[in-house]
Write a protein that holds these residues in place. Sequence first.
Motif, PDB file in Angstrom:
ATOM      1  N   THR A 252       0.827  -1.206   0.000  1.00 14.07           N
ATOM      2  CA  THR A 252       0.000   0.000   0.000  1.00 14.07           C
ATOM      3  C   THR A 252       0.859   1.253   0.000  1.00 14.07           C
ATOM      4  OG1 THR A 252      -1.741  -1.187   1.223  1.00 14.07           O
ATOM      5  CG2 THR A 252      -1.850   1.217   1.215  1.00 14.07           C
ATOM      6  N   ASP A 253       1.911   1.251   0.844  1.00  9.06           N
ATOM      7  CA  ASP A 253       2.821   2.403   0.893  1.00  9.06           C
ATOM      8  C   ASP A 253       3.540   2.590  -0.442  1.00  9.06           C
ATOM      9  OD1 ASP A 253       2.053   2.713   3.501  1.00  9.06           O
ATOM     10  OD2 ASP A 253       3.828   1.743   4.357  1.00  9.06           O
ATOM     11  N   ASN A 254       3.975   1.491  -1.033  1.00 10.25           N
ATOM     12  CA  ASN A 254       4.656   1.584  -2.333  1.00 10.25           C
ATOM     13  C   ASN A 254       3.718   2.104  -3.419  1.00 10.25           C
ATOM     14  OD1 ASN A 254       7.021   0.620  -1.247  1.00 10.25           O
ATOM     15  ND2 ASN A 254       6.642  -1.506  -1.828  1.00 10.25           N
ATOM     16  N   ALA A 255       2.454   1.660  -3.372  1.00 12.59           N
ATOM     17  CA  ALA A 255       1.476   2.143  -4.344  1.00 12.59           C
ATOM     18  C   ALA A 255       1.281   3.654  -4.207  1.00 12.59           C
ATOM     19  CB  ALA A 255       0.150   1.417  -4.169  1.00 12.59           C
ATOM     20  N   GLY A 256       1.251   4.135  -2.964  1.00 10.93           N
ATOM     21  CA  GLY A 256       1.136   5.577  -2.727  1.00 10.93           C
ATOM     22  C   GLY A 256       2.307   6.345  -3.311  1.00 10.93           C
ATOM     23  N   ASN A 257       3.520   5.789  -3.145  1.00  8.46           N
ATOM     24  CA  ASN A 257       4.711   6.438  -3.709  1.00  8.46           C
ATOM     25  C   ASN A 257       4.659   6.470  -5.233  1.00  8.46           C
ATOM     26  OD1 ASN A 257       5.730   6.781  -1.123  1.00  8.46           O
ATOM     27  ND2 ASN A 257       6.909   4.872  -1.164  1.00  8.46           N
ATOM     28  N   VAL A 258       4.216   5.347  -5.837  1.00  6.38           N
ATOM     29  CA  VAL A 258       4.118   5.275  -7.298  1.00  6.38           C
ATOM     30  C   VAL A 258       3.104   6.295  -7.811  1.00  6.38           C
ATOM     31  CG1 VAL A 258       3.404   3.828  -9.238  1.00  6.38           C
ATOM     32  CG2 VAL A 258       4.861   2.879  -7.453  1.00  6.38           C
ATOM     33  N   ILE A 259       1.966   6.440  -7.104  1.00  5.50           N
ATOM     34  CA  ILE A 259       0.931   7.399  -7.505  1.00  5.50           C
ATOM     35  C   ILE A 259       1.487   8.825  -7.468  1.00  5.50           C
ATOM     36  CG2 ILE A 259      -1.253   8.443  -6.784  1.00  5.50           C
ATOM     37  CD1 ILE A 259      -2.129   5.627  -5.886  1.00  5.50           C
ATOM     38  N   ASN A 260       2.230   9.152  -6.401  1.00  2.00           N
ATOM     39  CA  ASN A 260       2.809  10.494  -6.292  1.00  2.00           C
ATOM     40  C   ASN A 260       3.790  10.768  -7.432  1.00  2.00           C
ATOM     41  OD1 ASN A 260       1.372  11.045  -3.959  1.00  2.00           O
ATOM     42  ND2 ASN A 260       2.998  10.312  -2.604  1.00  2.00           N
ATOM     43  N   GLU A 261       4.603   9.761  -7.770  1.00  2.00           N
ATOM     44  CA  GLU A 261       5.569   9.924  -8.864  1.00  2.00           C
ATOM     45  C   GLU A 261       4.855  10.091 -10.201  1.00  2.00           C
ATOM     46  OE1 GLU A 261       8.164   6.592  -8.726  1.00  2.00           O
ATOM     47  OE2 GLU A 261       9.063   7.151  -6.803  1.00  2.00           O
ATOM     48  N   LYS A 263       1.808  11.255 -10.648  1.00  2.00           N
ATOM     49  CA  LYS A 263       1.146  12.568 -10.669  1.00  2.00           C
ATOM     50  C   LYS A 263       2.149  13.670 -10.998  1.00  2.00           C
ATOM     51  CE  LYS A 263      -2.820  11.729  -7.639  1.00  2.00           C
ATOM     52  NZ  LYS A 263      -3.446  12.045  -6.318  1.00  2.00           N
ATOM     53  N   LEU A 264       3.365  13.524 -10.468  1.00  2.00           N
ATOM     54  CA  LEU A 264       4.402  14.510 -10.769  1.00  2.00           C
ATOM     55  C   LEU A 264       4.741  14.499 -12.261  1.00  2.00           C
ATOM     56  CD1 LEU A 264       6.413  16.564  -9.611  1.00  2.00           C
ATOM     57  CD2 LEU A 264       8.021  14.675  -9.248  1.00  2.00           C
ATOM     58  N   VAL A 265       4.886  13.283 -12.813  1.00  2.00           N
ATOM     59  CA  VAL A 265       5.170  13.163 -14.248  1.00  2.00           C
ATOM     60  C   VAL A 265       4.009  13.727 -15.069  1.00  2.00           C
ATOM     61  CG1 VAL A 265       5.536  11.524 -16.141  1.00  2.00           C
ATOM     62  CG2 VAL A 265       6.687  11.179 -13.951  1.00  2.00           C
ATOM     63  N   ASN A 267       1.803  16.046 -14.198  1.00  2.00           N
ATOM     64  CA  ASN A 267       1.768  17.509 -14.099  1.00  2.00           C
ATOM     65  C   ASN A 267       2.861  18.151 -14.960  1.00  2.00           C
ATOM     66  OD1 ASN A 267      -0.411  17.543 -12.355  1.00  2.00           O
ATOM     67  ND2 ASN A 267       0.876  17.427 -10.522  1.00  2.00           N
ATOM     68  N   LYS A 268       4.045  17.515 -14.974  1.00  3.63           N
ATOM     69  CA  LYS A 268       5.125  18.047 -15.816  1.00  3.63           C
ATOM     70  C   LYS A 268       4.756  17.942 -17.288  1.00  3.63           C
ATOM     71  CE  LYS A 268       9.099  17.233 -12.773  1.00  3.63           C
ATOM     72  NZ  LYS A 268      10.366  16.471 -12.575  1.00  3.63           N
ATOM     73  N   THR A 269       4.163  16.800 -17.678  1.00  2.00           N
ATOM     74  CA  THR A 269       3.754  16.611 -19.071  1.00  2.00           C
ATOM     75  C   THR A 269       2.676  17.617 -19.459  1.00  2.00           C
ATOM     76  OG1 THR A 269       4.222  14.235 -18.863  1.00  2.00           O
ATOM     77  CG2 THR A 269       2.864  14.920 -20.722  1.00  2.00           C
ATOM     78  N   ARG A 270       1.709  17.810 -18.544  1.00  2.00           N
ATOM     79  CA  ARG A 270       0.612  18.754 -18.801  1.00  2.00           C
ATOM     80  C   ARG A 270       1.148  20.187 -18.903  1.00  2.00           C
ATOM     81  NH1 ARG A 270      -2.894  21.285 -15.112  1.00  2.00           N
ATOM     82  NH2 ARG A 270      -4.910  21.888 -16.003  1.00  2.00           N
ATOM     83  N   GLN A 271       2.101  20.511 -18.001  1.00  2.46           N
ATOM     84  CA  GLN A 271       2.684  21.847 -18.024  1.00  2.46           C
ATOM     85  C   GLN A 271       3.454  22.085 -19.328  1.00  2.46           C
ATOM     86  OE1 GLN A 271       5.455  22.568 -14.872  1.00  2.46           O
ATOM     87  NE2 GLN A 271       5.335  24.793 -15.057  1.00  2.46           N
ATOM     88  N   ALA A 272       4.190  21.049 -19.769  1.00  2.00           N
ATOM     89  CA  ALA A 272       4.946  21.166 -21.019  1.00  2.00           C
ATOM     90  C   ALA A 272       3.991  21.361 -22.201  1.00  2.00           C
ATOM     91  CB  ALA A 272       5.802  19.920 -21.226  1.00  2.00           C
ATOM     92  N   GLY A 273       2.853  20.641 -22.171  1.00  2.00           N
ATOM     93  CA  GLY A 273       1.863  20.779 -23.239  1.00  2.00           C
ATOM     94  C   GLY A 273       1.273  22.176 -23.284  1.00  2.00           C
ATOM     95  N   ILE A 274       0.954  22.732 -22.101  1.00  2.00           N
ATOM     96  CA  ILE A 274       0.382  24.087 -22.037  1.00  2.00           C
ATOM     97  C   ILE A 274       1.395  25.119 -22.535  1.00  2.00           C
ATOM     98  CG2 ILE A 274      -0.442  25.877 -20.458  1.00  2.00           C
ATOM     99  CD1 ILE A 274      -1.616  23.605 -18.728  1.00  2.00           C
ATOM    100  N   THR A 275       2.661  24.939 -22.092  1.00  2.00           N
ATOM    101  CA  THR A 275       3.717  25.866 -22.528  1.00  2.00           C
ATOM    102  C   THR A 275       3.874  25.840 -24.040  1.00  2.00           C
ATOM    103  OG1 THR A 275       4.878  25.485 -20.438  1.00  2.00           O
ATOM    104  CG2 THR A 275       6.149  26.468 -22.230  1.00  2.00           C
TER     105      THR A 275
END
Length: 291
Positions: A252-261, A263-265, A267-275
Amino acid sequence: MAAGKEIRGKIKSVENTKKITKAMEMVAASKMRKAQERMRAARPYSEKIRNIAANLGQANPEYTHAFMKTHDAKASGFILVTTDKGLCGGMNTNVLRALTAKMREEQSAGVAIEAVAIGNKGLGFLNRVGARVVSHVTQLGDTPHLDKLIGPVKVLLDAYAEGKLSAVYLCYTKFINTMRQESVVEQLLPLQADSLKVEKGQHSWDYIYEPDAQSVIDELLVRYVESLVYQAVAENMASEQSARMVAMKSATDNAGNVINELKLVYNKTRQAGITKELSEIVSGAAAAAGV
C-alpha cells in the motif's frame, strides 16, 4: 495529450491496486488477532500433557514408549507446514530454504526422505523437488482442526513406531511477534528425554492407571505429539497473517509512492503541453501582426 491520458490510466490502475492491498491489510490484521489468541490458547493444553507425560514416565522408568526409542533406519520423515495462499512476503520461502538445507544434509548421509505436506505451497514445492510425499492436507482455512491433521501425520508416526524411520522433523514458521517470524526445523521424534523432565519446583504425582500404565502412556504420548503438530500449525497461521499484514502495508505504501511519482510526471507533461500551446499562440499572433 496522448501521453497524459496514458499516465492518467496508470494512476487509476495503481489507485485500484492500492484499495485492494489496503483492504487485504485490514482483513489480515483482523485475522491475525484471532490467530494469535488461538495460538496462545493451545499452549496450556500441550504444556499440561507434557507435564503429565513427564510424571508418568518418571513413575514408570522401566517402560519406554516407541516414540522415545532410537532406530537405525536409513530414512527420515519431514512434516512441512506452509500456507495455502501467497501474498505473505518471504515467509514460505524462508521455511522452504531451511527445509532444503536439512534435506540435503540428510541425503548426503545416504538417508531417504519421506514427507507430509500441510499447506498448498509446501505440497507444490515437495512435488517440484521430487520428494516422496506420503500424505498431505490442504485448504485448512483460517482455523486449524486437529481431526484434519491427525490422519496425514499418523502415517509418519506409525512408520517411526514400526522402526522404518530414524527421525521425524517438524518444519514450520514460529511466531515471535507481529514484525518477526522465525523458520524452525526441529526434531519431533524421537522425543528427547529433556523435554519430558519434571521441572524443578513441581510435584511428582502418583497416578492410578486405568486400564494399565502402559496403555495410558501410549495414548498420552500420541496426544502429546499431535498437540505439538497442532501448535506448529497454529503458530504458522499466526505468522501467515502477520506476514501478510506487513506485506500488504508495504504494498500500500509503495502504491502511494508510485501514484505520487506518476502525478508529478503527469503535471510536468501537462505543463509542457500548455507551454507548447502558449508558444504556438504567441508565435501565430506575432506572425499575424507582422503581416
